[in-house]
Design a protein around this motif. Structure first.
Motif, PDB file in Angstrom:
ATOM      1  N   ILE A 234     107.445 146.350 -13.894  1.00 23.45           N
ATOM      2  CA  ILE A 234     107.147 147.119 -15.170  1.00 23.45           C
ATOM      3  C   ILE A 234     108.027 147.000 -16.132  1.00 23.45           C
ATOM      4  O   ILE A 234     109.316 146.851 -15.859  1.00 23.45           O
ATOM      5  N   GLU A 235     107.877 147.005 -17.418  1.00 21.27           N
ATOM      6  CA  GLU A 235     108.678 146.671 -18.371  1.00 21.27           C
ATOM      7  C   GLU A 235     109.823 147.954 -18.415  1.00 21.27           C
ATOM      8  O   GLU A 235     109.717 148.993 -18.289  1.00 21.27           O
ATOM      9  N   ARG A 367     101.010 146.014 -14.361  1.00 22.60           N
ATOM     10  CA  ARG A 367     102.341 145.975 -14.687  1.00 22.60           C
ATOM     11  C   ARG A 367     102.347 147.441 -15.544  1.00 22.60           C
ATOM     12  O   ARG A 367     103.246 147.869 -16.353  1.00 22.60           O
ATOM     13  N   GLN A 368     101.324 148.152 -15.119  1.00 28.03           N
ATOM     14  CA  GLN A 368     101.250 149.517 -15.713  1.00 28.03           C
ATOM     15  C   GLN A 368     101.103 150.899 -14.734  1.00 28.03           C
ATOM     16  O   GLN A 368     100.155 150.466 -13.735  1.00 28.03           O
TER      17      GLN A 368
END
Length: 421
Positions: A234-235, A367-368
């Motif tokens: 995740i960012e 990735r969310q």
């Protein structure tokens, strides 16, 4: 902070770009101003350290006499409080010192020559120095602060014995300030036994105005470490990850390091130096995760931690609040993720049903963290592709006749009698 009257402290508050004072900071200030003892209960991450530190510094005089002591349950928390206290005390000419276990005793005795006005300490080491040297004089102490009081008075008989021995050396008319995120039975029993004339102040979760999301992710136990690996994608992910057992922590750390994921480890079996290195790596964002246990992480205050992850579900509300309070501190946004199996998820929801925490179930996709997987993704899994049939080799029309080889019969021993055994 409008309540502050010291111009240097007020100026530095504005330079730090702090927003308006938190509810606990506003409500506790008059007790210091009027020299009234208080028990202050407020959720983790609401600015309790500055709530007692700043009004204390305003009332100390730079006269080389010990006037205030701040006690903390662990070395890490005491050292952390000292760093904050030392930063602010320099503005008003106050000398601050730390006395914690794990440090060299002779050096600590030597530093007492500086005659500090404020000391941050753990009770065990403070009591030890009190017996060893006459340089530590406590008859001038006026202010006594207990941080993480619920845990401080729940660490066993030795901890409480050390505190009682220290208190016997103090003057009777001192002011006592107890700060905690929750109320443990041991802590409440201690207050009852001492019969202190003391006010109680409690800030609820709602009035604390915490901007923290609480998320549940249900997976099998075997998938928990893999889920940690996926969450790291995740960012801007950086999280403190809580474990119940050191063995589980070490096992997960080994797997993540094998996957080349930068992680730091913090638990009670590490040396003081190893703990400090782990914390520094995480503060400098050199590691994605800080894997820790409840005991080792008590009172940790690391700025701007965006996530807290419960690898093992909290056993009770008090532990859940203490863990979760490492993110969303001082009115900043945060996110708490509980990685649970089906039974743990049921227990967690049941445990928090009386609190004002809203648990949201999420899944990790692309990735969310989403409330549910996209419909297109679900359809892909539903449609089963038929396996392609392998083309059969065509039979050749031409056939080649092959002669069968006749095997010659062995006639060598025909007519001879058999050998007797």
């Amino acid at each position: 902070m409008k309540e502050l009257f010291n111009p240097q402290l007020k100026k530095y508050w504005n330079e730090k770009k702090f927003s308006e004072a938190t509810p606990i900071q506003k409500q506790v200030y008059p007790f210091f101003k009027n020299k009234e003892s208080v028990v202050a209960i407020s959720p983790t991450g609401t600015g309790k350290t500055l709530a007692y530190l700043l009004p204390t510094l305003e009332r100390l005089e730079p006269n080389h006499r010990l006037q205030a002591i701040i006690f903390a349950p662990t070395q890490e928390l005491a050292q952390q409080i000292f760093l904050v206290a030392d930063e602010w005390s320099q503005l008003v000419g106050i000398t601050c010192m730390s006395i914690v276990g794990g440090a060299n005793v002779k050096r600590q005795i030597e530093k007492l020559k500086n005659k500090p006005e404020l000391i941050v300490a753990t009770p065990g080491r403070f009591n030890e120095l009190l017996k060893q040297t006459s340089k530590l004089k406590v008859h001038t102490v006026e202010w006594l602060v207990y941080d993480e009081a619920d845990y401080l008075f729940s660490k066993g008989e030795q901890q409480i014995t050390d505190i009682n021995l220290i208190e016997k050396r103090l003057m009777k008319d001192i002011q006592r300030y107890f700060f905690s995120a929750t109320k443990s039975e041991d802590f409440l029993n201690y207050l009852t036994e001492k019969s202190y004339e003391i006010e109680k102040l409690e800030v609820s979760m709602a009035s604390a105005n915490l901007k923290t999301d609480h998320i549940v992710m249900e997976v099998n136990n075997r998938q928990k470490t893999e889920t940690l690996k996926r969450l790291a994608q995740i960012e801007s992910m950086q999280a403190i990850v809580f474990f119940d057992q050191i063995s589980d922590l070490e096992r997960a750390a080994a797997k993540l390091i094998f996957e080349r994921l930068p992680v730091s480890v913090l638990h009670s079996q590490l040396s003081n130096q190893e703990r400090q290195i782990a914390l520094e790596q995480f503060r400098q964002q050199k590691s994605v995760y800080l894997l820790t246990t409840d005991l080792a992480s008590r009172g940790l205050d690391i700025e701007d931690v965006p996530y807290v992850i419960h690898y093992n579900a909290a056993d009770n509300v008090r532990i859940y609040f203490h863990r979760s309070g490492r993110t969303g501190r001082m009115n900043k946004e945060g996110c708490v993720i509980s990685i649970v199996n089906q039974q743990e998820g049921f227990n967690l929801r049941n445990m928090l049903k009386d609190s004002k925490i809203l648990l949201e179930e999420r899944v990790l996709y692309n990735r969310q963290l989403l409330s549910e997987k996209p419909a297109e993704e679900d359809k892909k899994h539903e449609i089963k592709k038929k396996p392609k049939k392998r083309p059969q080799a065509q039979k050749s029309k031409l056939t080649i006749k092959t002669k069968k080889k006749k095997r010659k019969r062995n006639t060598k021993n025909i007519g001879k009698p058999r050998k007797k055994d």
